[in-house]
Structures are given as C-alpha cells and as structure tokens.
Design an enzyme around this catalytic site. Structure first.
Site, PDB file in Angstrom:
ATOM      1  N   LYS A  69       0.796  -1.237   0.000  1.00  0.00           N
ATOM      2  CA  LYS A  69       0.000   0.000   0.000  1.00  0.00           C
ATOM      3  C   LYS A  69       0.831   1.292   0.000  1.00  0.00           C
ATOM      4  O   LYS A  69       0.465   2.265  -0.642  1.00  0.00           O
ATOM      5  CB  LYS A  69      -0.941   0.018   1.213  1.00  0.00           C
ATOM      6  CG  LYS A  69      -2.077  -0.996   1.152  1.00  0.00           C
ATOM      7  CD  LYS A  69      -2.976  -0.810   2.376  1.00  0.00           C
ATOM      8  CE  LYS A  69      -4.073  -1.837   2.436  1.00  0.00           C
ATOM      9  NZ  LYS A  69      -5.047  -1.540   3.507  1.00  0.00           N
ATOM     10  N   ASP A 105     -10.291   2.869   2.873  1.00  0.00           N
ATOM     11  CA  ASP A 105     -10.411   2.267   4.210  1.00  0.00           C
ATOM     12  C   ASP A 105     -11.155   3.185   5.194  1.00  0.00           C
ATOM     13  O   ASP A 105     -11.937   2.708   6.023  1.00  0.00           O
ATOM     14  CB  ASP A 105      -9.022   1.929   4.780  1.00  0.00           C
ATOM     15  CG  ASP A 105      -8.482   0.616   4.235  1.00  0.00           C
ATOM     16  OD1 ASP A 105      -9.287  -0.226   3.777  1.00  0.00           O
ATOM     17  OD2 ASP A 105      -7.251   0.421   4.253  1.00  0.00           O
ATOM     18  N   GLY A 133      -0.905   1.221   9.842  1.00  0.00           N
ATOM     19  CA  GLY A 133      -1.555   1.723   8.633  1.00  0.00           C
ATOM     20  C   GLY A 133      -3.059   1.861   8.813  1.00  0.00           C
ATOM     21  O   GLY A 133      -3.655   2.866   8.383  1.00  0.00           O
ATOM     22  N   ALA A 134      -3.690   0.884   9.441  1.00  0.00           N
ATOM     23  CA  ALA A 134      -5.142   0.934   9.604  1.00  0.00           C
ATOM     24  C   ALA A 134      -5.540   2.080  10.534  1.00  0.00           C
ATOM     25  O   ALA A 134      -6.577   2.725  10.325  1.00  0.00           O
ATOM     26  CB  ALA A 134      -5.650  -0.397  10.144  1.00  0.00           C
ATOM     27  N   ARG A 155       1.535   0.588  21.818  1.00  0.00           N
ATOM     28  CA  ARG A 155       2.647  -0.075  22.517  1.00  0.00           C
ATOM     29  C   ARG A 155       3.942   0.701  22.291  1.00  0.00           C
ATOM     30  O   ARG A 155       4.713   0.942  23.217  1.00  0.00           O
ATOM     31  CB  ARG A 155       2.756  -1.505  21.960  1.00  0.00           C
ATOM     32  CG  ARG A 155       3.848  -2.347  22.518  1.00  0.00           C
ATOM     33  CD  ARG A 155       3.805  -3.722  21.914  1.00  0.00           C
ATOM     34  NE  ARG A 155       4.003  -3.721  20.461  1.00  0.00           N
ATOM     35  CZ  ARG A 155       4.019  -4.815  19.705  1.00  0.00           C
ATOM     36  NH1 ARG A 155       3.805  -5.997  20.243  1.00  0.00           N
ATOM     37  NH2 ARG A 155       4.223  -4.737  18.406  1.00  0.00           N
ATOM     38  N   GLY A 242     -15.678  -5.803  12.694  1.00  0.00           N
ATOM     39  CA  GLY A 242     -14.874  -5.184  11.630  1.00  0.00           C
ATOM     40  C   GLY A 242     -15.168  -5.653  10.218  1.00  0.00           C
ATOM     41  O   GLY A 242     -14.582  -5.124   9.264  1.00  0.00           O
TER      42      GLY A 242
HETATM   43  P1  NAP Z   1       0.302  -2.624  11.202  1.00  0.00           P
HETATM   44  O1  NAP Z   1       0.565  -1.423  10.367  1.00  0.00           O
HETATM   45  O2  NAP Z   1       1.276  -3.734  11.215  1.00  0.00           O
HETATM   46  O3  NAP Z   1       0.067  -2.104  12.720  1.00  0.00           O
HETATM   47  C1  NAP Z   1      -0.164  -3.023  13.746  1.00  0.00           C
HETATM   48  C2  NAP Z   1      -0.500  -2.292  15.040  1.00  0.00           C
HETATM   49  O4  NAP Z   1      -0.809  -3.283  16.025  1.00  0.00           O
HETATM   50  C3  NAP Z   1       0.635  -1.464  15.615  1.00  0.00           C
HETATM   51  O5  NAP Z   1       0.093  -0.346  16.279  1.00  0.00           O
HETATM   52  C4  NAP Z   1       1.285  -2.427  16.614  1.00  0.00           C
HETATM   53  O6  NAP Z   1       1.977  -1.790  17.673  1.00  0.00           O
HETATM   54  C5  NAP Z   1       0.067  -3.122  17.161  1.00  0.00           C
HETATM   55  N1  NAP Z   1       0.361  -4.452  17.713  1.00  0.00           N
HETATM   56  C6  NAP Z   1       0.672  -5.575  17.024  1.00  0.00           C
HETATM   57  N2  NAP Z   1       0.847  -6.614  17.878  1.00  0.00           N
HETATM   58  C7  NAP Z   1       0.627  -6.112  19.124  1.00  0.00           C
HETATM   59  C8  NAP Z   1       0.682  -6.690  20.432  1.00  0.00           C
HETATM   60  N3  NAP Z   1       0.972  -7.970  20.615  1.00  0.00           N
HETATM   61  N4  NAP Z   1       0.394  -5.876  21.485  1.00  0.00           N
HETATM   62  C9  NAP Z   1       0.077  -4.574  21.300  1.00  0.00           C
HETATM   63  N5  NAP Z   1       0.029  -3.982  20.096  1.00  0.00           N
HETATM   64  C10 NAP Z   1       0.312  -4.748  19.023  1.00  0.00           C
HETATM   65  O7  NAP Z   1      -1.099  -3.292  10.807  1.00  0.00           O
HETATM   66  P2  NAP Z   1      -2.388  -2.574  10.171  1.00  0.00           P
HETATM   67  O8  NAP Z   1      -2.290  -2.593   8.694  1.00  0.00           O
HETATM   68  O9  NAP Z   1      -2.593  -1.276  10.877  1.00  0.00           O
HETATM   69  O10 NAP Z   1      -3.545  -3.627  10.553  1.00  0.00           O
HETATM   70  C11 NAP Z   1      -3.914  -3.865  11.899  1.00  0.00           C
HETATM   71  C12 NAP Z   1      -5.082  -4.834  11.967  1.00  0.00           C
HETATM   72  O11 NAP Z   1      -6.231  -4.291  11.307  1.00  0.00           O
HETATM   73  C13 NAP Z   1      -4.825  -6.173  11.273  1.00  0.00           C
HETATM   74  O12 NAP Z   1      -5.343  -7.185  12.101  1.00  0.00           O
HETATM   75  C14 NAP Z   1      -5.624  -6.104   9.993  1.00  0.00           C
HETATM   76  O13 NAP Z   1      -6.088  -7.376   9.559  1.00  0.00           O
HETATM   77  C15 NAP Z   1      -6.802  -5.228  10.414  1.00  0.00           C
HETATM   78  N6  NAP Z   1      -7.408  -4.487   9.290  1.00  0.00           N
HETATM   79  C16 NAP Z   1      -8.748  -4.639   9.074  1.00  0.00           C
HETATM   80  C17 NAP Z   1      -9.357  -3.933   8.043  1.00  0.00           C
HETATM   81  C18 NAP Z   1     -10.832  -4.106   7.783  1.00  0.00           C
HETATM   82  O14 NAP Z   1     -11.269  -3.810   6.666  1.00  0.00           O
HETATM   83  N7  NAP Z   1     -11.615  -4.535   8.762  1.00  0.00           N
HETATM   84  C19 NAP Z   1      -8.594  -3.069   7.244  1.00  0.00           C
HETATM   85  C20 NAP Z   1      -7.233  -2.924   7.502  1.00  0.00           C
HETATM   86  C21 NAP Z   1      -6.644  -3.643   8.541  1.00  0.00           C
HETATM   87  P3  NAP Z   1       3.518  -1.311  17.525  1.00  0.00           P
HETATM   88  O15 NAP Z   1       3.480  -0.021  16.761  1.00  0.00           O
HETATM   89  O16 NAP Z   1       3.972  -1.146  18.915  1.00  0.00           O
HETATM   90  O17 NAP Z   1       4.237  -2.413  16.785  1.00  0.00           O
END
Ligand code: NAP
Length: 279
Positions: A69, A105, A133-134, A155, A242
């Site tokens: 992305k 999104d 990103g989300a 975190r 979600g």
């Molecule tokens: P990302 O950019 O990798 O960000 C992940 C986030 O989760 C970061 O803030 C990270 O914290 C935190 N995190 C991960 N593991 C953790 C843990 N064990 N304890 C505490 N915090 C933790 O991912 P993303 O693209 O934002 O996506 C996040 C989630 O949203 C995914 O599960 C994805 O499937 C879902 N999503 C859903 C939709 C939908 O349409 N419903 C759309 C997009 C994404 P740190 O910064 O400290 O690493």
C-alpha cells in the site's frame, strides 16, 4: 470470456487469504456484469513493473493490499485526498488514461459504523488503539466526521506520536499504561492493533472501564467476535465488528471499474461470514 476492458484485481504478497475476490465476484453476479476480479501474488521486488504494466494488460484497476500500500502510493500518477492524508493507496483506477490511487479504508470504517451505530461520531472522545496503517485510515475518518478529541494509544509510543503530529489539533498520543485513566470518559473505543486476531489472542483494553454509553468497535474480523468485542458485550456496551469495514471499503473500487455502485447487503455479509467460518 470476460471483456478484457472489465478486468480488475487485488494485488498483495501473500494473497491467498484475501476475501476481496469473493466480495467483487458476488457483486459482478448480482449486477450480471461479465467482468473479472483476480487475486494476484506479486513480490515486493516486482510491484513497480506490475503497476506500470496495468494498462498493457487491460486492467481497469484493482485493489492493493499488504505489503504494497505505501509503495504503490509513490507509483500512481494522481491520488485522492484520502490517500494523501493516509499516506497509502488501496484502490487503483484509470481516469482519462491517468492512473489514480485512492484509499477507501476510512470510508469503509465510517460506513460500517453509520450502518450499525448511527451518530457514533457524536459519542465523545475517541480512543484509537494502535498506530499502524489501519489506524491512519481510522483517524482520517474520525477527523472527517469532526471528532474533536482523538487519543491514540500504542505499545510503541513514538509511532502514536508520529500520527498525532501528522493529524494535528485534537489528536494526542499515549502509552499503553494510560488506557485505564483515559477510559472513563471515552465514548468510542476502536481497536486497530493486531491483538485479538486468531493466533494473537489478547485484550488490547478493558471495556469494563468505559462509561455505559460507549461504543466499542474492532477492525480485526478474524474472529468476527474478538475478545475485545466479547468483553464489551459482557459489560453491556454497544459493539460493532470489523467485517463491515472490509465490505464497505470495496464498494468505491467496484464502481470505478464496473460502472455500478454496489450495495452491502445481508446476503453479501452472510456469504463472507460463511467463507470465514469455513477457513
Ligand atoms: P500494522 O501497520 O502492522 O500495525 C499493527 C498495530 O498493532 C501497531 O500499532 C502495533 O503496535 C500493534 N500491535 C501488534 N501486535 C501487538 C501486540 N501484541 N500488542 C500490542 N500492540 C500490538 O497493521 P495494520 O495494517 O494497521 O492492521 C492492523 C489490523 O487491522 C490487522 O489485524 C488487519 O487485519 C486489520 N485491518 C482490518 C481492516 C478491515 O477492513 N476490517 C482493514 C485494515 C486492517 P507497535 O506499533 O507497537 O508495533
């Protein structure tokens, strides 16, 4: 054979898990459109060539997912406002031969809450768990709906601070330890962390600390009822899962490629729920 001008795709790496083909094929069938929607696995080293070859391969456009992305953001010719604000592109289309990149999104997030918890944006301060990103898309949606007090809890505090700086007034950054003290006046709790996903079980916050009228939503949709949503329901709070975000974010792309604005129906939701349960 499908009209080569009506081809669309989702590109990612890996891509096998993507539900986007199911969503778009459902709509193609519902509208009797003889187009196609393919899942294409492209490694990071090849994504620029793939994007530059879209016109030649007869694609009208497509979706972009993890991990492309942010890179695709820099490969398009024009970007919509949401993509500019979020810094990532999830939808591509051609307009007068020009390749546009958009981000749907934030629209998906807001439309899901509009359906299941109307007036959600008037519910007081919002706490966003996560700063990936989300979270950027979610914060953009909150700003667009004029939510005045947005607290990002992450975190890694520095990532929350980066987002607070990016989105400006009314957006503050907090360490995870502050969740408890911020909760009693939080009207809208949004989990955007990966915590609660299958394989990453855990509770990113305690909904029992929220006020009685709070709304709790989780953008993780595998499982559909995350531990956070289950705990919020036990506390008697309104919850929104979600899956709707995923369904609603798909609609603008479909309209760009196939010329019809599709509708998120209970039948579509049921089809995707069945697919998630079968996995
Ligand atoms: P990302 O950019 O990798 O960000 C992940 C986030 O989760 C970061 O803030 C990270 O914290 C935190 N995190 C991960 N593991 C953790 C843990 N064990 N304890 C505490 N915090 C933790 O991912 P993303 O693209 O934002 O996506 C996040 C989630 O949203 C995914 O599960 C994805 O499937 C879902 N999503 C859903 C939709 C939908 O349409 N419903 C759309 C997009 C994404 P740190 O910064 O400290 O690493």
């Amino acid at each position: 054979m499908a009209d080569p001008l009506s081809r669309a795709f989702v590109v990612g790496h890996p891509i096998a898990h993507s539900r986007s083909p199911k969503i778009h094929r459902h709509w193609l069938q519902a509208h009797s459109i003889s187009g196609s929607y393919e899942a294409i696995d492209v490694a990071p080293a090849d994504i620029a060539d793939f994007i530059h070859g879209l016109k030649e391969h007869g694609f009208r456009g497509g979706n972009v997912t993890i991990p492309h992305k942010e890179v695709v953001f820099g490969l398009v010719e024009r970007r919509d406002e949401a993509a500019e604000q979020i810094g990532a592109v999830n939808t591509l289309w051609f307009e007068d031969g020009v390749l546009w990149g958009g981000n749907t999104d934030a629209h998906g997030f807001a439309a899901n809450l509009d359906e299941h918890a109307p007036d959600w944006f008037r519910n007081g301060p919002a706490m966003v768990l996560g700063a990936g990103g989300a979270a950027r898309a979610v914060i953009h949606a909150l700003k667009q709906r004029a939510v005045k007090d947005i607290r990002i809890v992450n975190r890694t505090l520095s990532r929350a601070q980066e987002l607070a700086d990016r989105f400006g007034s009314g957006v503050t950054a907090h360490a995870t330890a502050a969740t408890g003290e911020l909760s009693p006046d939080t009207g809208l709790l949004i989990n955007t962390t990966a915590l609660g996903m299958h394989g990453n079980e855990g509770l990113p916050a305690d909904p029992a600390l929220l006020p009685g009228g709070a709304i709790v939503t989780d953008i993780v949709y595998v499982p559909l009822q995350t531990p956070l949503l289950a705990a919020a329901a036990r506390s008697g709070l309104k919850t929104v899962d979600g899956l709707g975000m995923l369904l609603y974010q798909a609609a603008p792309g479909f309209e760009h490629w196939f010329g019809k604005r599709p509708v998120v129906t209970p039948a579509l939701r049921a089809a995707i729920v069945a697919d998630l349960e079968a996995a």
